[in-house]
Design a protein around this motif. Structure first.
Motif, PDB file in Angstrom:
ATOM      1  N   PHE A  60       1.970  -6.530  10.401  1.00 46.30           N
ATOM      2  CA  PHE A  60       2.464  -6.164   9.077  1.00 46.30           C
ATOM      3  C   PHE A  60       1.685  -4.960   8.534  1.00 46.30           C
ATOM      4  O   PHE A  60       2.278  -3.990   8.066  1.00 46.30           O
ATOM      5  CB  PHE A  60       2.352  -7.344   8.109  1.00 46.30           C
ATOM      6  N   ALA A  61       0.356  -5.020   8.604  1.00 46.64           N
ATOM      7  CA  ALA A  61      -0.474  -3.933   8.092  1.00 46.64           C
ATOM      8  C   ALA A  61      -0.197  -2.640   8.866  1.00 46.64           C
ATOM      9  O   ALA A  61      -0.091  -1.558   8.278  1.00 46.64           O
ATOM     10  CB  ALA A  61      -1.952  -4.313   8.181  1.00 46.64           C
ATOM     11  N   TRP A  62      -0.091  -2.750  10.172  1.00 48.15           N
ATOM     12  CA  TRP A  62       0.173  -1.613  11.054  1.00 48.15           C
ATOM     13  C   TRP A  62       1.533  -1.004  10.716  1.00 48.15           C
ATOM     14  O   TRP A  62       1.666   0.219  10.530  1.00 48.15           O
ATOM     15  CB  TRP A  62       0.147  -2.121  12.473  1.00 48.15           C
ATOM     16  N   ALA A  63       2.561  -1.845  10.621  1.00 47.31           N
ATOM     17  CA  ALA A  63       3.915  -1.375  10.333  1.00 47.31           C
ATOM     18  C   ALA A  63       4.005  -0.776   8.930  1.00 47.31           C
ATOM     19  O   ALA A  63       4.694   0.225   8.723  1.00 47.31           O
ATOM     20  CB  ALA A  63       4.908  -2.525  10.481  1.00 47.31           C
ATOM     21  N   LEU A  64       3.316  -1.360   7.981  1.00 42.75           N
ATOM     22  CA  LEU A  64       3.323  -0.836   6.616  1.00 42.75           C
ATOM     23  C   LEU A  64       2.749   0.581   6.591  1.00 42.75           C
ATOM     24  O   LEU A  64       3.324   1.482   5.964  1.00 42.75           O
ATOM     25  CB  LEU A  64       2.536  -1.764   5.691  1.00 42.75           C
ATOM     26  N   CYS A  65       1.651   0.809   7.286  1.00 42.83           N
ATOM     27  CA  CYS A  65       1.080   2.159   7.358  1.00 42.83           C
ATOM     28  C   CYS A  65       2.051   3.130   8.022  1.00 42.83           C
ATOM     29  O   CYS A  65       2.218   4.269   7.559  1.00 42.83           O
ATOM     30  CB  CYS A  65      -0.258   2.140   8.092  1.00 42.83           C
ATOM     31  N   ASP A  66       2.716   2.707   9.096  1.00 45.10           N
ATOM     32  CA  ASP A  66       3.713   3.542   9.768  1.00 45.10           C
ATOM     33  C   ASP A  66       4.853   3.903   8.820  1.00 45.10           C
ATOM     34  O   ASP A  66       5.279   5.059   8.744  1.00 45.10           O
ATOM     35  CB  ASP A  66       4.310   2.814  10.977  1.00 45.10           C
ATOM     36  N   ILE A  67       5.356   2.911   8.112  1.00 43.48           N
ATOM     37  CA  ILE A  67       6.490   3.115   7.204  1.00 43.48           C
ATOM     38  C   ILE A  67       6.133   4.104   6.109  1.00 43.48           C
ATOM     39  O   ILE A  67       6.903   5.008   5.785  1.00 43.48           O
ATOM     40  CB  ILE A  67       6.953   1.769   6.619  1.00 43.48           C
ATOM     41  N   ILE A  68       4.967   3.967   5.539  1.00 45.44           N
ATOM     42  CA  ILE A  68       4.562   4.853   4.447  1.00 45.44           C
ATOM     43  C   ILE A  68       4.458   6.291   4.939  1.00 45.44           C
ATOM     44  O   ILE A  68       4.836   7.226   4.237  1.00 45.44           O
ATOM     45  CB  ILE A  68       3.271   4.344   3.799  1.00 45.44           C
ATOM     46  N   LEU A 120      10.026  -3.873  -6.595  1.00 45.64           N
ATOM     47  CA  LEU A 120       8.695  -3.462  -7.023  1.00 45.64           C
ATOM     48  C   LEU A 120       8.626  -1.950  -6.812  1.00 45.64           C
ATOM     49  O   LEU A 120       9.128  -1.442  -5.805  1.00 45.64           O
ATOM     50  CB  LEU A 120       7.616  -4.140  -6.180  1.00 45.64           C
ATOM     51  N   THR A 121       8.013  -1.232  -7.732  1.00 42.93           N
ATOM     52  CA  THR A 121       7.936   0.219  -7.635  1.00 42.93           C
ATOM     53  C   THR A 121       6.486   0.656  -7.696  1.00 42.93           C
ATOM     54  O   THR A 121       5.747   0.247  -8.597  1.00 42.93           O
ATOM     55  CB  THR A 121       8.735   0.880  -8.777  1.00 42.93           C
ATOM     56  N   PHE A 122       6.096   1.488  -6.703  1.00 47.61           N
ATOM     57  CA  PHE A 122       4.724   1.973  -6.604  1.00 47.61           C
ATOM     58  C   PHE A 122       4.711   3.478  -6.367  1.00 47.61           C
ATOM     59  O   PHE A 122       5.610   4.015  -5.706  1.00 47.61           O
ATOM     60  CB  PHE A 122       3.983   1.292  -5.448  1.00 47.61           C
ATOM     61  N   ASN A 123       3.682   4.121  -6.840  1.00 49.35           N
ATOM     62  CA  ASN A 123       3.448   5.521  -6.536  1.00 49.35           C
ATOM     63  C   ASN A 123       3.167   5.634  -5.040  1.00 49.35           C
ATOM     64  O   ASN A 123       2.397   4.841  -4.490  1.00 49.35           O
ATOM     65  CB  ASN A 123       2.255   6.026  -7.365  1.00 49.35           C
ATOM     66  N   HIS A 124       3.778   6.617  -4.375  1.00 50.96           N
ATOM     67  CA  HIS A 124       3.630   6.755  -2.927  1.00 50.96           C
ATOM     68  C   HIS A 124       2.173   6.941  -2.517  1.00 50.96           C
ATOM     69  O   HIS A 124       1.702   6.334  -1.552  1.00 50.96           O
ATOM     70  CB  HIS A 124       4.483   7.904  -2.398  1.00 50.96           C
ATOM     71  N   GLY A 125       1.425   7.768  -3.235  1.00 50.17           N
ATOM     72  CA  GLY A 125       0.021   8.000  -2.903  1.00 50.17           C
ATOM     73  C   GLY A 125      -0.815   6.742  -3.037  1.00 50.17           C
ATOM     74  O   GLY A 125      -1.689   6.460  -2.209  1.00 50.17           O
ATOM     75  N   VAL A 126      -0.539   5.965  -4.069  1.00 49.85           N
ATOM     76  CA  VAL A 126      -1.256   4.698  -4.270  1.00 49.85           C
ATOM     77  C   VAL A 126      -0.893   3.722  -3.154  1.00 49.85           C
ATOM     78  O   VAL A 126      -1.764   3.045  -2.600  1.00 49.85           O
ATOM     79  CB  VAL A 126      -0.940   4.100  -5.658  1.00 49.85           C
ATOM     80  N   LEU A 127       0.385   3.657  -2.814  1.00 54.81           N
ATOM     81  CA  LEU A 127       0.828   2.762  -1.746  1.00 54.81           C
ATOM     82  C   LEU A 127       0.180   3.149  -0.414  1.00 54.81           C
ATOM     83  O   LEU A 127      -0.284   2.279   0.335  1.00 54.81           O
ATOM     84  CB  LEU A 127       2.351   2.782  -1.638  1.00 54.81           C
ATOM     85  N   ARG A 128       0.090   4.433  -0.124  1.00 52.00           N
ATOM     86  CA  ARG A 128      -0.559   4.898   1.109  1.00 52.00           C
ATOM     87  C   ARG A 128      -2.035   4.474   1.128  1.00 52.00           C
ATOM     88  O   ARG A 128      -2.526   3.918   2.106  1.00 52.00           O
ATOM     89  CB  ARG A 128      -0.465   6.406   1.245  1.00 52.00           C
ATOM     90  N   ARG A 129      -2.732   4.743   0.032  1.00 51.27           N
ATOM     91  CA  ARG A 129      -4.159   4.406  -0.032  1.00 51.27           C
ATOM     92  C   ARG A 129      -4.381   2.902   0.090  1.00 51.27           C
ATOM     93  O   ARG A 129      -5.223   2.445   0.868  1.00 51.27           O
ATOM     94  CB  ARG A 129      -4.770   4.921  -1.344  1.00 51.27           C
ATOM     95  N   GLU A 130      -3.621   2.111  -0.639  1.00 49.73           N
ATOM     96  CA  GLU A 130      -3.798   0.664  -0.612  1.00 49.73           C
ATOM     97  C   GLU A 130      -3.408   0.061   0.736  1.00 49.73           C
ATOM     98  O   GLU A 130      -4.040  -0.889   1.202  1.00 49.73           O
ATOM     99  CB  GLU A 130      -3.010  -0.001  -1.748  1.00 49.73           C
ATOM    100  N   ALA A 131      -2.371   0.599   1.371  1.00 53.88           N
ATOM    101  CA  ALA A 131      -1.970   0.092   2.693  1.00 53.88           C
ATOM    102  C   ALA A 131      -3.066   0.353   3.721  1.00 53.88           C
ATOM    103  O   ALA A 131      -3.387  -0.514   4.541  1.00 53.88           O
ATOM    104  CB  ALA A 131      -0.657   0.729   3.134  1.00 53.88           C
ATOM    105  N   ARG A 132      -3.661   1.527   3.673  1.00 51.06           N
ATOM    106  CA  ARG A 132      -4.735   1.843   4.617  1.00 51.06           C
ATOM    107  C   ARG A 132      -5.987   1.025   4.316  1.00 51.06           C
ATOM    108  O   ARG A 132      -6.655   0.556   5.238  1.00 51.06           O
ATOM    109  CB  ARG A 132      -5.034   3.335   4.598  1.00 51.06           C
TER     110      ARG A 132
END
Length: 165
Positions: A60-68, A120-132
Motif C-alpha cells: 500500500f505504501a509503495w503503491a501510494l508513492c507510485d500513484i502520487i 477526501l481532498t489533500f494538497n498534492h505536495g502535502v500528500l507526497r510528503r506524507e506518503a513518503r
C-alpha cells in the motif's frame, strides 16, 4: 492535516520461516505484512480506511508513492487544469481507491464509500510528503520487528526511489 497509518493483523501473520533478507519483491509487496491502512483528514475528522485485515501494508505504501508520482506527470504541475486519474486496486478484492488531481489538489475516494460521501481532498505536495514519510516510518517499524529486513536490497531500492521530501 493528513494522517496516513496502518495496523498489522494478528490473523494473518508472516510465515515463521521467512528470510526477510532474501525476500523477493513479490513477497514483500503481496505476501508479507498484512493488516489495514487508513488516510485521514484530521481537520474534517474523516477517514478512508480498510477493515479487512489482509491488506499488504508495505505494498500500500509503495503503491501510494507510485500513484502520487504518476499524478504529477503533467509538466504544468499545480497549474494543470486537466484532471489526472489513478487508482489503487486491492489484489484480493474488487475494491479500489481512486485518485484525481486537478490543479494542486488530489481527491481520494474509494469504492466502499457511501455515494453521498464527498472525497477526501489533500494538497498534492502535502500528500507526497506524507506518503513518503509513511513509507519510511513503516519500513523503520518493519525492520525493527523483522531481523534481516533492513539488509534486503529491494528495501534499499525502495527507500532510494522515494526519499523523504
Amino acid at each position: 492535516m493528513l494522517d496516513i497509518g496502518y495496523s498489522l493483523s494478528p490473523r494473518f501473520p508472516d510465515p515463521p520461516q521467512t528470510d526477510y533478507r532474501q525476500a523477493d519483491t513479490h513477497a514483500l509487496r503481496h505476501d508479507l505484512f498484512c493488516g489495514d491502512v487508513y488516510l485521514a483528514d484530521t481537520e474534517a475528522d474523516r477517514e478512508l480506511s480498510t477493515a479487512w485485515g489482509w491488506v499488504p501494508v508495505l505494498d500500500f505504501a509503495w503503491a501510494l508513492c507510485d500513484i502520487i508520482e504518476n499524478l504529477d506527470r503533467d509538466p504544468r504541475g499545480s497549474r494543470a487544469a486537466t484532471p489526472q486519474h489513478a487508482e489503487l486496486d486491492f489484489t484480493e478484492s474488487a475494491d479500489r481507491m481512486l485518485f484525481e488531481r486537478r490543479f494542486g489538489w488530489v481527491d481520494v475516494e474509494a469504492d466502499w464509500m457511501g455515494r453521498d460521501e464527498p472525497p477526501l481532498t489533500f494538497n498534492h505536495g502535502v500528500l507526497r510528503r506524507e506518503a513518503r514519510d509513511f513509507l519510511h516510518d513503516l519500513i523503520a517499524d518493519l525492520t525493527d520487528m523483522h531481523e534481516g529486513l533492513a539488509d534486503n536490497p529491494a528495501i534499499w531500492s525502495l527507500q532510494a526511489r522515494f526519499p523523504r521530501v
